[in-house]
Write an enzyme that holds these catalytic residues in place. Sequence first.
Site, PDB file in Angstrom:
ATOM      1  N   HIS A   1       0.835  -1.203   0.000  1.00  0.00           N
ATOM      2  CA  HIS A   1       0.000   0.000   0.000  1.00  0.00           C
ATOM      3  C   HIS A   1       0.868   1.251   0.000  1.00  0.00           C
ATOM      4  CE1 HIS A   1       0.723  -1.007   4.245  1.00  0.00           C
ATOM      5  NE2 HIS A   1       0.618   0.295   4.505  1.00  0.00           N
TER       6      HIS A   1
ATOM      7  N   HIS B   1       0.834   5.402   0.678  1.00  0.00           N
ATOM      8  CA  HIS B   1       0.130   6.501   1.344  1.00  0.00           C
ATOM      9  C   HIS B   1       0.213   7.753   0.468  1.00  0.00           C
ATOM     10  CE1 HIS B   1       0.111   4.705   5.534  1.00  0.00           C
ATOM     11  NE2 HIS B   1       1.051   3.972   4.971  1.00  0.00           N
TER      12      HIS B   1
HETATM   13  P1  AMP Z   1       1.451   1.158   7.394  1.00  0.00           P
HETATM   14  O1  AMP Z   1       1.968   1.613   8.736  1.00  0.00           O
HETATM   15  O2  AMP Z   1       2.228   1.757   6.248  1.00  0.00           O
HETATM   16  O3  AMP Z   1       1.337  -0.352   7.327  1.00  0.00           O
HETATM   17  O4  AMP Z   1       0.024   1.781   7.258  1.00  0.00           O
HETATM   18  C1  AMP Z   1      -1.155   1.129   7.564  1.00  0.00           C
HETATM   19  C2  AMP Z   1      -2.236   2.166   7.563  1.00  0.00           C
HETATM   20  O5  AMP Z   1      -3.495   1.505   7.506  1.00  0.00           O
HETATM   21  C3  AMP Z   1      -2.275   3.058   8.812  1.00  0.00           C
HETATM   22  O6  AMP Z   1      -2.070   4.415   8.435  1.00  0.00           O
HETATM   23  C4  AMP Z   1      -3.690   2.809   9.385  1.00  0.00           C
HETATM   24  O7  AMP Z   1      -4.277   3.977   9.903  1.00  0.00           O
HETATM   25  C5  AMP Z   1      -4.439   2.293   8.173  1.00  0.00           C
HETATM   26  N1  AMP Z   1      -5.586   1.432   8.451  1.00  0.00           N
HETATM   27  C6  AMP Z   1      -5.630   0.353   9.279  1.00  0.00           C
HETATM   28  N2  AMP Z   1      -6.849  -0.210   9.255  1.00  0.00           N
HETATM   29  C7  AMP Z   1      -7.593   0.521   8.382  1.00  0.00           C
HETATM   30  C8  AMP Z   1      -8.940   0.436   7.943  1.00  0.00           C
HETATM   31  N3  AMP Z   1      -9.776  -0.522   8.363  1.00  0.00           N
HETATM   32  N4  AMP Z   1      -9.372   1.357   7.047  1.00  0.00           N
HETATM   33  C9  AMP Z   1      -8.536   2.318   6.603  1.00  0.00           C
HETATM   34  N5  AMP Z   1      -7.263   2.444   6.994  1.00  0.00           N
HETATM   35  C10 AMP Z   1      -6.788   1.563   7.879  1.00  0.00           C
END
Ligand code: AMP
Length: 136
Positions: free
Chosen positions: A100, A102
């Site tokens: 993913h 950001h």
């Molecule tokens: P990372 O730290 O790069 O793995 O980012 C994971 C991101 O996923 C974080 O910024 C979380 O806030 C986001 N996240 C986790 N669960 C959900 C969800 N159900 N819907 C939208 N975003 C989420």
Amino acid sequence: MKDCIFCKIIRGELPTNKVYEDDSTLAFLDIHPVTPGHTLVITKNTDSYNLLDISEADWLALARTVHKLAPAIEKATGADGINIMMNNRGHAGQVVDHPHVHIIPRFKGDGLRQWDHSSYQDGEAATIAKKIRGML
Ligand code: AMP
């Protein structure tokens, strides 16, 4: 076969605020935004974890969607810039084991700061660059 939180979102088992979808990617608002409009772009393919094992095709699909969405997000939020960020593996801040990217809108005075910089010792940069070339 992994079954992470984003896999559940792809299967429609968890609600999201979707902003875009195509055959290979899905984009939705991050549930804990750094700034308003913070968007995640994910692969629909569930067979990889991050940039270090993603297929070239899936990576290009992610890049295409990021390229499409970034200007729209900037306009829609009235941002003064955009950061693109990808955390790959735990030590790099990855929490969800699914590729993913950001997209983070930036605003004047939003208080976010970027990482600190350092300097190389004599010859260190050339050695590291050579090592990296050797891995290609
Ligand atoms: P990372 O730290 O790069 O793995 O980012 C994971 C991101 O996923 C974080 O910024 C979380 O806030 C986001 N996240 C986790 N669960 C959900 C969800 N159900 N819907 C939208 N975003 C989420």
